[in-house]
Design a protein around this motif. Structure first.
Motif, PDB file in Angstrom:
ATOM      1  N   ALA A  59      33.397  46.981  21.633  1.00 12.65           N
ATOM      2  CA  ALA A  59      34.048  47.881  22.592  1.00 12.65           C
ATOM      3  C   ALA A  59      35.234  47.181  23.257  1.00 12.65           C
ATOM      4  O   ALA A  59      36.302  47.790  23.456  1.00 12.65           O
ATOM      5  N   ALA A  60      35.058  45.904  23.594  1.00 16.02           N
ATOM      6  CA  ALA A  60      36.146  45.152  24.229  1.00 16.02           C
ATOM      7  C   ALA A  60      37.334  45.010  23.275  1.00 16.02           C
ATOM      8  O   ALA A  60      38.490  45.169  23.680  1.00 16.02           O
ATOM      9  N   ARG A  61      37.047  44.700  22.008  1.00 21.17           N
ATOM     10  CA  ARG A  61      38.136  44.583  21.019  1.00 21.17           C
ATOM     11  C   ARG A  61      38.889  45.896  20.874  1.00 21.17           C
ATOM     12  O   ARG A  61      40.127  45.912  20.828  1.00 21.17           O
ATOM     13  N   THR A  62      38.142  46.980  20.808  1.00 23.65           N
ATOM     14  CA  THR A  62      38.775  48.298  20.653  1.00 23.65           C
ATOM     15  C   THR A  62      39.654  48.611  21.853  1.00 23.65           C
ATOM     16  O   THR A  62      40.797  49.081  21.695  1.00 23.65           O
ATOM     17  N   GLU A  63      39.155  48.332  23.049  1.00 27.47           N
ATOM     18  CA  GLU A  63      39.928  48.599  24.266  1.00 27.47           C
ATOM     19  C   GLU A  63      41.208  47.770  24.301  1.00 27.47           C
ATOM     20  O   GLU A  63      42.293  48.291  24.610  1.00 27.47           O
ATOM     21  N   GLU A  64      41.098  46.491  23.950  1.00 30.76           N
ATOM     22  CA  GLU A  64      42.279  45.626  23.964  1.00 30.76           C
ATOM     23  C   GLU A  64      43.288  46.047  22.895  1.00 30.76           C
ATOM     24  O   GLU A  64      44.496  46.019  23.127  1.00 30.76           O
ATOM     25  N   LYS A  65      42.813  46.446  21.737  1.00 29.98           N
ATOM     26  CA  LYS A  65      43.730  46.901  20.682  1.00 29.98           C
ATOM     27  C   LYS A  65      44.464  48.169  21.104  1.00 29.98           C
ATOM     28  O   LYS A  65      45.652  48.332  20.814  1.00 29.98           O
ATOM     29  N   GLN A  66      43.773  49.067  21.801  1.00 33.03           N
ATOM     30  CA  GLN A  66      44.421  50.285  22.282  1.00 33.03           C
ATOM     31  C   GLN A  66      45.517  49.943  23.284  1.00 33.03           C
ATOM     32  O   GLN A  66      46.614  50.515  23.236  1.00 33.03           O
ATOM     33  N   LEU A  67      45.220  49.013  24.191  1.00 32.35           N
ATOM     34  CA  LEU A  67      46.240  48.599  25.159  1.00 32.35           C
ATOM     35  C   LEU A  67      47.425  47.939  24.465  1.00 32.35           C
ATOM     36  O   LEU A  67      48.585  48.179  24.834  1.00 32.35           O
ATOM     37  N   GLN A  68      47.157  47.112  23.454  1.00 30.97           N
ATOM     38  CA  GLN A  68      48.250  46.477  22.723  1.00 30.97           C
ATOM     39  C   GLN A  68      49.114  47.527  22.020  1.00 30.97           C
ATOM     40  O   GLN A  68      50.350  47.414  22.004  1.00 30.97           O
ATOM     41  N   GLN A  69      48.479  48.537  21.462  1.00 39.24           N
ATOM     42  CA  GLN A  69      49.233  49.595  20.803  1.00 39.24           C
ATOM     43  C   GLN A  69      50.070  50.374  21.820  1.00 39.24           C
ATOM     44  O   GLN A  69      51.227  50.717  21.540  1.00 39.24           O
ATOM     45  N   GLN A  70      49.532  50.623  22.989  1.00 39.70           N
ATOM     46  CA  GLN A  70      50.293  51.310  24.037  1.00 39.70           C
ATOM     47  C   GLN A  70      51.491  50.471  24.474  1.00 39.70           C
ATOM     48  O   GLN A  70      52.570  51.008  24.735  1.00 39.70           O
ATOM     49  N   ILE A  71      51.296  49.152  24.550  1.00 37.74           N
ATOM     50  CA  ILE A  71      52.414  48.256  24.911  1.00 37.74           C
ATOM     51  C   ILE A  71      53.502  48.343  23.846  1.00 37.74           C
ATOM     52  O   ILE A  71      54.696  48.451  24.166  1.00 37.74           O
ATOM     53  N   ASN A  84      55.281  46.416  31.092  1.00 37.27           N
ATOM     54  CA  ASN A  84      54.853  45.313  31.962  1.00 37.27           C
ATOM     55  C   ASN A  84      53.543  45.645  32.674  1.00 37.27           C
ATOM     56  O   ASN A  84      52.678  44.782  32.835  1.00 37.27           O
ATOM     57  N   GLN A  85      53.390  46.904  33.112  1.00 37.45           N
ATOM     58  CA  GLN A  85      52.136  47.309  33.752  1.00 37.45           C
ATOM     59  C   GLN A  85      50.971  47.215  32.757  1.00 37.45           C
ATOM     60  O   GLN A  85      49.886  46.756  33.093  1.00 37.45           O
ATOM     61  N   LEU A  90      46.261  44.599  30.405  1.00 32.27           N
ATOM     62  CA  LEU A  90      45.643  43.929  29.259  1.00 32.27           C
ATOM     63  C   LEU A  90      45.128  42.555  29.646  1.00 32.27           C
ATOM     64  O   LEU A  90      44.023  42.156  29.262  1.00 32.27           O
ATOM     65  N   LYS A  91      45.927  41.840  30.438  1.00 32.23           N
ATOM     66  CA  LYS A  91      45.519  40.500  30.860  1.00 32.23           C
ATOM     67  C   LYS A  91      44.245  40.554  31.701  1.00 32.23           C
ATOM     68  O   LYS A  91      43.304  39.790  31.467  1.00 32.23           O
ATOM     69  N   SER A  92      44.196  41.470  32.664  1.00 32.56           N
ATOM     70  CA  SER A  92      43.001  41.569  33.517  1.00 32.56           C
ATOM     71  C   SER A  92      41.793  42.049  32.706  1.00 32.56           C
ATOM     72  O   SER A  92      40.673  41.560  32.889  1.00 32.56           O
ATOM     73  N   THR A  93      42.014  42.982  31.800  1.00 29.11           N
ATOM     74  CA  THR A  93      40.923  43.471  30.952  1.00 29.11           C
ATOM     75  C   THR A  93      40.384  42.355  30.076  1.00 29.11           C
ATOM     76  O   THR A  93      39.162  42.204  29.913  1.00 29.11           O
ATOM     77  N   HIS A  94      41.293  41.564  29.518  1.00 34.47           N
ATOM     78  CA  HIS A  94      40.868  40.454  28.667  1.00 34.47           C
ATOM     79  C   HIS A  94      40.038  39.450  29.464  1.00 34.47           C
ATOM     80  O   HIS A  94      39.013  38.955  28.979  1.00 34.47           O
ATOM     81  N   GLN A  95      40.480  39.139  30.680  1.00 37.83           N
ATOM     82  CA  GLN A  95      39.729  38.200  31.510  1.00 37.83           C
ATOM     83  C   GLN A  95      38.336  38.743  31.836  1.00 37.83           C
ATOM     84  O   GLN A  95      37.343  37.999  31.804  1.00 37.83           O
TER      85      GLN A  95
END
Length: 172
Positions: A59-71, A84-85, A90-95
């Motif tokens: 679930a974490a990988r999927t969420e981070e990939k979605q954020l990367q795609q949005q970026i 930038n937002q 993404l940084k806070s989610t990753h942490q």
């Protein structure tokens, strides 16, 4: 009369010993069953925790990939403020995901430690019986090969009869 009294008391004593031994065996079997159930429940808890860890990580990988795609989409459209937002998000989610993973690992370690302690206790109580020892153990740690060559094993004969898989442990 005295002989009858002695005989009756001996018979009573024998019956009490038999009854006590039966209770002792029943208690021992019950304790072995309890130990077995405890160890098995610990194993199931570990499997469940491991499965939950896998699901959380996915679930974490999927969420981070979605954020990367949005970026990537925001950068492609030229909206740098949104990009930038999203990067900060993404940084806070990753942490957070890393902290969750560390916590999951600590929980899994604690469960494994509990399993080891329960297993030790069960072994001290005599359950399960130790596995039979092998009759002969090959401790040279060499792979099979012709005698005298690289990776030789003393069990192999010289010449073409040697080679990988020719060990007496693994005959064709």
């Amino acid at each position: 009369m005295r002989k009858i009294f002695v005989a009756v008391s001996c018979i009573t004593f024998c019956f009490s010993l038999i009854a006590g031994a039966g209770k002792l065996c029943a208690q021992e079997n019950a304790s072995n069953t309890d130990l077995k159930q405890e160890v098995n429940s610990d194993k199931q808890d570990i499997k469940a925790a491991h499965q939950a860890m896998k699901q959380n990580a996915q679930a974490a990988r999927t969420e981070e990939k979605q954020l990367q795609q949005q970026i990537k989409d925001a950068v492609a459209s030229g909206d740098m403020a949104t990009a930038n937002q999203l990067k900060a998000q993404l940084k806070s989610t990753h942490q957070e995901n890393v902290q969750e993973k560390k916590q999951d690992i600590q929980n899994l370690k604690a469960q494994k430690k509990e399993l080891r302690q329960d297993t030790k206790g069960a072994r001290r109580a005599g359950y399960p019986p130790p596995p039979p020892r092998p009759l002969r153990v090959d401790r040279d740690n060499n792979p099979p090969g012709p005698r005298g060559g690289p990776g030789t094993n003393w069990e192999n004969p010289a010449g073409p009869a040697g080679g990988p898989g020719a060990s007496p442990d693994r005959r064709k």
